[in-house]
Structures are given as C-alpha cells and as structure tokens.
Write a protein that holds these residues in place. Structure first.
Motif, PDB file in Angstrom:
ATOM      1  N   ILE A  58      -9.541 -55.064 -21.671  1.00  0.00           N
ATOM      2  CA  ILE A  58      -8.072 -55.141 -21.625  1.00  0.00           C
ATOM      3  C   ILE A  58      -7.509 -55.338 -23.029  1.00  0.00           C
ATOM      4  O   ILE A  58      -6.498 -54.746 -23.412  1.00  0.00           O
ATOM      5  CB  ILE A  58      -7.579 -56.232 -20.625  1.00  0.00           C
ATOM      6  N   ASN A  59      -8.221 -56.131 -23.817  1.00  0.00           N
ATOM      7  CA  ASN A  59      -7.753 -56.387 -25.167  1.00  0.00           C
ATOM      8  C   ASN A  59      -7.706 -55.099 -25.994  1.00  0.00           C
ATOM      9  O   ASN A  59      -6.780 -54.879 -26.768  1.00  0.00           O
ATOM     10  CB  ASN A  59      -8.649 -57.423 -25.827  1.00  0.00           C
ATOM     11  N   GLN A  60      -8.713 -54.261 -25.790  1.00  0.00           N
ATOM     12  CA  GLN A  60      -8.767 -52.997 -26.533  1.00  0.00           C
ATOM     13  C   GLN A  60      -7.557 -52.117 -26.232  1.00  0.00           C
ATOM     14  O   GLN A  60      -6.940 -51.561 -27.139  1.00  0.00           O
ATOM     15  CB  GLN A  60     -10.018 -52.241 -26.116  1.00  0.00           C
ATOM     16  N   ILE A  61      -7.201 -52.027 -24.955  1.00  0.00           N
ATOM     17  CA  ILE A  61      -6.066 -51.175 -24.576  1.00  0.00           C
ATOM     18  C   ILE A  61      -4.770 -51.704 -25.189  1.00  0.00           C
ATOM     19  O   ILE A  61      -3.937 -50.947 -25.660  1.00  0.00           O
ATOM     20  CB  ILE A  61      -5.959 -51.090 -23.034  1.00  0.00           C
ATOM     21  N   LEU A  62      -4.647 -53.030 -25.211  1.00  0.00           N
ATOM     22  CA  LEU A  62      -3.401 -53.600 -25.737  1.00  0.00           C
ATOM     23  C   LEU A  62      -3.372 -53.612 -27.263  1.00  0.00           C
ATOM     24  O   LEU A  62      -2.306 -53.546 -27.871  1.00  0.00           O
ATOM     25  CB  LEU A  62      -3.187 -54.995 -25.159  1.00  0.00           C
ATOM     26  N   ALA A  63      -4.572 -53.689 -27.884  1.00  0.00           N
ATOM     27  CA  ALA A  63      -4.619 -53.703 -29.353  1.00  0.00           C
ATOM     28  C   ALA A  63      -4.432 -52.293 -29.915  1.00  0.00           C
ATOM     29  O   ALA A  63      -3.848 -52.116 -30.981  1.00  0.00           O
ATOM     30  CB  ALA A  63      -5.943 -54.291 -29.821  1.00  0.00           C
ATOM     31  N   ASN A  64      -4.903 -51.286 -29.180  1.00  0.00           N
ATOM     32  CA  ASN A  64      -4.879 -49.909 -29.715  1.00  0.00           C
ATOM     33  C   ASN A  64      -3.521 -49.238 -29.622  1.00  0.00           C
ATOM     34  O   ASN A  64      -3.249 -48.302 -30.353  1.00  0.00           O
ATOM     35  CB  ASN A  64      -5.890 -49.025 -28.958  1.00  0.00           C
ATOM     36  N   GLU A  65      -2.703 -49.670 -28.671  1.00  0.00           N
ATOM     37  CA  GLU A  65      -1.420 -48.987 -28.449  1.00  0.00           C
ATOM     38  C   GLU A  65      -0.323 -49.998 -28.231  1.00  0.00           C
ATOM     39  O   GLU A  65      -0.578 -51.090 -27.754  1.00  0.00           O
ATOM     40  CB  GLU A  65      -1.488 -48.140 -27.170  1.00  0.00           C
ATOM     41  N   LYS A  66       0.893 -49.576 -28.480  1.00  0.00           N
ATOM     42  CA  LYS A  66       2.036 -50.471 -28.237  1.00  0.00           C
ATOM     43  C   LYS A  66       2.623 -50.142 -26.867  1.00  0.00           C
ATOM     44  O   LYS A  66       2.920 -48.987 -26.570  1.00  0.00           O
ATOM     45  CB  LYS A  66       3.058 -50.234 -29.355  1.00  0.00           C
ATOM     46  N   TRP A  67       2.776 -51.165 -26.012  1.00  0.00           N
ATOM     47  CA  TRP A  67       3.349 -50.974 -24.677  1.00  0.00           C
ATOM     48  C   TRP A  67       4.694 -51.692 -24.607  1.00  0.00           C
ATOM     49  O   TRP A  67       4.813 -52.833 -25.043  1.00  0.00           O
ATOM     50  CB  TRP A  67       2.394 -51.550 -23.609  1.00  0.00           C
ATOM     51  N   ASP A  68       5.691 -51.021 -24.054  1.00  0.00           N
ATOM     52  CA  ASP A  68       7.019 -51.645 -23.952  1.00  0.00           C
ATOM     53  C   ASP A  68       7.066 -52.673 -22.841  1.00  0.00           C
ATOM     54  O   ASP A  68       7.798 -53.655 -22.931  1.00  0.00           O
ATOM     55  CB  ASP A  68       8.089 -50.573 -23.678  1.00  0.00           C
ATOM     56  N   VAL A  69       6.323 -52.404 -21.777  1.00  0.00           N
ATOM     57  CA  VAL A  69       6.321 -53.352 -20.662  1.00  0.00           C
ATOM     58  C   VAL A  69       4.978 -53.264 -19.928  1.00  0.00           C
ATOM     59  O   VAL A  69       4.398 -52.190 -19.808  1.00  0.00           O
ATOM     60  CB  VAL A  69       7.512 -53.102 -19.696  1.00  0.00           C
ATOM     61  N   VAL A  70       4.492 -54.426 -19.494  1.00  0.00           N
ATOM     62  CA  VAL A  70       3.271 -54.478 -18.676  1.00  0.00           C
ATOM     63  C   VAL A  70       3.676 -55.010 -17.303  1.00  0.00           C
ATOM     64  O   VAL A  70       4.406 -56.000 -17.202  1.00  0.00           O
ATOM     65  CB  VAL A  70       2.200 -55.378 -19.334  1.00  0.00           C
ATOM     66  N   LEU A  71       3.247 -54.309 -16.246  1.00  0.00           N
ATOM     67  CA  LEU A  71       3.558 -54.747 -14.875  1.00  0.00           C
ATOM     68  C   LEU A  71       2.235 -55.067 -14.190  1.00  0.00           C
ATOM     69  O   LEU A  71       1.320 -54.225 -14.160  1.00  0.00           O
ATOM     70  CB  LEU A  71       4.305 -53.651 -14.100  1.00  0.00           C
ATOM     71  N   HIS A  72       2.136 -56.281 -13.655  1.00  0.00           N
ATOM     72  CA  HIS A  72       0.836 -56.760 -13.161  1.00  0.00           C
ATOM     73  C   HIS A  72       0.831 -56.919 -11.634  1.00  0.00           C
ATOM     74  O   HIS A  72       1.457 -57.833 -11.097  1.00  0.00           O
ATOM     75  CB  HIS A  72       0.535 -58.098 -13.835  1.00  0.00           C
ATOM     76  N   PHE A  73       0.092 -56.023 -10.970  1.00  0.00           N
ATOM     77  CA  PHE A  73      -0.031 -56.064  -9.504  1.00  0.00           C
ATOM     78  C   PHE A  73      -1.453 -56.359  -9.054  1.00  0.00           C
ATOM     79  O   PHE A  73      -1.665 -56.701  -7.891  1.00  0.00           O
ATOM     80  CB  PHE A  73       0.383 -54.716  -8.883  1.00  0.00           C
ATOM     81  N   ALA A  74      -2.435 -56.140  -9.943  1.00  0.00           N
ATOM     82  CA  ALA A  74      -3.834 -56.243  -9.524  1.00  0.00           C
ATOM     83  C   ALA A  74      -4.142 -57.654  -9.027  1.00  0.00           C
ATOM     84  O   ALA A  74      -3.998 -58.616  -9.783  1.00  0.00           O
ATOM     85  CB  ALA A  74      -4.740 -55.893 -10.708  1.00  0.00           C
ATOM     86  N   ALA A  75      -4.514 -57.784  -7.759  1.00  0.00           N
ATOM     87  CA  ALA A  75      -4.829 -59.117  -7.211  1.00  0.00           C
ATOM     88  C   ALA A  75      -5.446 -58.963  -5.830  1.00  0.00           C
ATOM     89  O   ALA A  75      -5.258 -57.939  -5.167  1.00  0.00           O
ATOM     90  CB  ALA A  75      -3.556 -59.952  -7.078  1.00  0.00           C
ATOM     91  N   LEU A  76      -6.172 -60.011  -5.433  1.00  0.00           N
ATOM     92  CA  LEU A  76      -6.593 -60.109  -4.037  1.00  0.00           C
ATOM     93  C   LEU A  76      -5.420 -60.718  -3.281  1.00  0.00           C
ATOM     94  O   LEU A  76      -4.755 -61.613  -3.802  1.00  0.00           O
ATOM     95  CB  LEU A  76      -7.817 -61.016  -3.927  1.00  0.00           C
ATOM     96  N   SER A  77      -5.183 -60.276  -2.034  1.00  0.00           N
ATOM     97  CA  SER A  77      -3.928 -60.715  -1.418  1.00  0.00           C
ATOM     98  C   SER A  77      -4.022 -61.131   0.044  1.00  0.00           C
ATOM     99  O   SER A  77      -3.009 -61.153   0.729  1.00  0.00           O
ATOM    100  CB  SER A  77      -2.883 -59.609  -1.571  1.00  0.00           C
TER     101      SER A  77
END
Ligand code: UDP
Length: 341
Positions: A58-77
């Motif tokens: 995850i760190n690699q994806i965020l370090a390599n590119e600039k994201w304007d917004v992150v939306l977090h849905f991944a979870a057990l529910s």
C-alpha cells in the motif's frame, strides 16, 4: 479527481466506483477479492489485488503517485461472524485501515472517505431517530473496529491535516438502477436479497425473525438506503473535505418493518413470497433509523430512491438478470462493460 478506492469490488464499493466514474473522476481499485468480485470492477480501470495487511504494497502505491482522495471500503462486515472471530475482525479491519491511513498521511493525501457503520451505536433499544451525536457503544467487534478507525482518522487530521469523512451507514440495499451492479454476499444474511431470492424461487422459505417487537406490526424496523444514494453521498462529501473532517449518519431517514419489506417484495414482483415466523435473532434491536438531517443540510444530498418499492425493484431486476450473481462471471467477460456496450 484521481481517486483510490479500497474494497471497490464489494457491494457498496463497486457502486461508489460506478458513481465516481459516471461523474468523470479517474479511479483505481485495491481489493483482495476475499468477498468482492472482479467482474464488479470495470476492465479499463487500474486494479491492484492484494490485502491491506501488506503495508509495503500500500505504501508503494501511495508513494509512487499522488491521489486526490482515498475511499476506504475494504472490510469484513458480518456482525455475527465478528462475535465468533473477534481478533480476526479487529486485525483485518483495524490493522489494515491503520496501514492505509498511515500510508496516506505520510504521503500527503489530504482527503479520505471512510465507510463506517450504524453498528457502532450498538444493540440498544431506541424508539426515535438516531442523531449524529448519539453515544457510541459498539456491541460487536465489527462495530468496535469501525469506531477505532474513526478515532485513527481524528489523529490523522490533527497531526497530518488529512481531512476525512466517516459515513455511518444504515441498511444499504437495492442495486444500480442501470443494471450494471448488484448485491452478492456469501453467505447472504440480509433481508432484502434473501426475500428477493425467495420470491424468484432461488431459495426456499424466508424466515422472519420475531413478531413481538414493540413496533407498528410487531416486526423490526430498519432504515433501508438505496446503494446508489449511498454512493452519491460519498461523492458529495468529498467537496467538504477541503475545509474540515466530518462524521455523518447516512440513512434514508425512513423506517420500514420486516413485514413492510415482505409486502413490497410481493407488490413489486406480483408473486406470493413464501415466508414463516422464526424466533427473534439475537442482538436485533426493535428499531434502527437514522436522523440524517446533518448530511442533507451540509452537503445538499438527499436520497433519490427512497421508496421501498424502488429499492426492492432494483434488487429484483438485478437478480432476475443475474440469478447466479457475479460468481459465474469471474474470469469471463467483464459484466460492467458487457452491459454498457
Ligand atoms: N431478517 C429476517 N430474516 C432474515 C434476515 C433478516 O427477518 O432472513 C430481519 C432481521 O432480523 C432484521 C431485519 O431483517 O430485523 C434486517 O436485517 P438485516 O440482516 O438485513 O440487516 P441488519 O439490520 O441486521 O444489519
């Protein structure tokens, strides 16, 4: 905007991805496909398949590119499952979210939208709408894990200036009105998809849990919010995040009893729904309905598909077209694109 969506292959996440793309945003998805479906993600957007326990990835994806917004849905529910596997739920939901939030904060992400839950209000009996500032008292490790994440976001704001929106969902239901996406859980535990499958003959007798609740017809009342309305609310809140962090209840604001859902399924399908009474399900409060005035007031959002008949209609259309859901489509052509073409 350039948006990174975790859990974009799941039920709510995939509808939000569709909403973001429809609004002209650029989207990439991270999902481990443990409960989501590859076919729920358009083929022509970037897809990273890994588990958020992998902090390095995850760190690699965020370090390599600039994201304007992150939306977090991944979870057990699954609330009940979390009562049997508390540490698994806490680790899988909280630690993964911490990995993501930390990577976002240190890599300069400024906007974060988090899929929280009304389950953090616990199983307490209430007979009025739940306000945004209701006391949090999670009654399951699932609800607790979501609250812990909300708290981590408070510190990400204070220390790194990362603004966030925590949206506490009530009962997400229905399917994309354009027929591209729908609800598919294994196992399925939710009333509307179970009732729809039963009326279509895809499963036997529906059980209605409890007929002695202190409500208008003795069955529980829930706030069903159409998943496309839910998606629209996510897109609206992003605009607020330039100024501050927010926490909102997100519901239809209307309560429907289990019996009213049964009647809606019969009305909309034109068929008799076979169902029986069963004892109360443990931990089910009589009534859970959101007071969602704050999000309406502050963002201008309001639900477009608030009628229970429309919610059921879209769920029914999806199941009629895809009685086996996404299962059979994995590794075949992408459902999303095949329908658009
Ligand atoms: N319910 C039911 N039969 C089922 C599944 C659910 O009677 O097979 C009832 C459940 O007891 C609750 C309501 O439907 O009163 C909504 O339950 P669901 O699991 O859909 O959502 P929850 O509110 O628990 O998140």
């Amino acid at each position: 905007m350039k948006c990174l969506v975790t859990g974009g292959a799941g039920y709510v996440g995939s509808h939000v991805v569709a909403g973001l793309l429809d609004a002209g945003h650029e989207v990439a998805v991270i999902d481990n496909l443990s409960t989501g479906y590859r076919a729920a993600i358009p083929n022509d957007i970037r897809f990273f398949q890994f588990d958020l326990l992998d902090a390095e990835a995850i760190n690699q994806i965020l370090a390599n590119e600039k994201w304007d917004v992150v939306l977090h849905f991944a979870a057990l529910s699954l609330v009940n499952e979390s009562m049997c596997k508390p540490f698994y739920y806490l680790r899988q939901n909280y630690i993964t979210a911490l990995n993501l939030i930390e990577a976002c904060a240190i890599n300069g992400v400024k906007r974060f939208v988090f899929s929280s839950t009304a389950a953090l209000f616990g199983g307490k009996e209430r007979f009025s709408l739940i306000p945004d500032d209701a006391r949090v008292e999670a009654s399951s490790p699932y609800g607790e894990s979501k609250f812990l994440i909300e708290r981590a976001l408070v510190w990400a704001d204070q220390i790194y200036g990362m603004r966030s929106a925590s949206l506490r969902y009530f009962n997400a239901a229905g399917a994309d009105p354009l027929g591209r996406l729908g609800e598919e859980h294994t196992p399925e535990t939710h009333l509307i998809p179970l009732a729809v499958d039963t009326v279509l003959g895809l499963r036997r007798n529906l059980k209605i849990f409890g007929n002695d609740y202190p409500t208008r017809d003795g069955t529980c009342i829930r706030d069903y919010i159409h998943v496309t309305d839910l998606a629209e609310a996510h897109i609206r809140v992003i605009e607020l995040l330039d100024h501050r962090s927010v926490t909102y209840n997100l519901g239809n604001g209307l309560g429907f009893t289990n019996m009213e859902v049964v009647q809606a399924v019969e009305r909309v399908s034109g068929r008799k729904l076979p169902w029986d009474w069963a004892p109360r399900r443990k931990g089910d409060p009589s009534m859970l309905v959101a007071d969602s005035t704050l999000i309406r007031w502050e963002t201008g959002w309001s639900p477009r598909y608030s009628s229970i008949d429309v919610i059921v209609e879209t769920a029914l259309q999806w199941r009629k077209k895809h009685p086996h859901g996404y299962e059979k489509l994995v590794n075949e052509c992408d459902l999303y694109n095949s329908i658009l073409i």
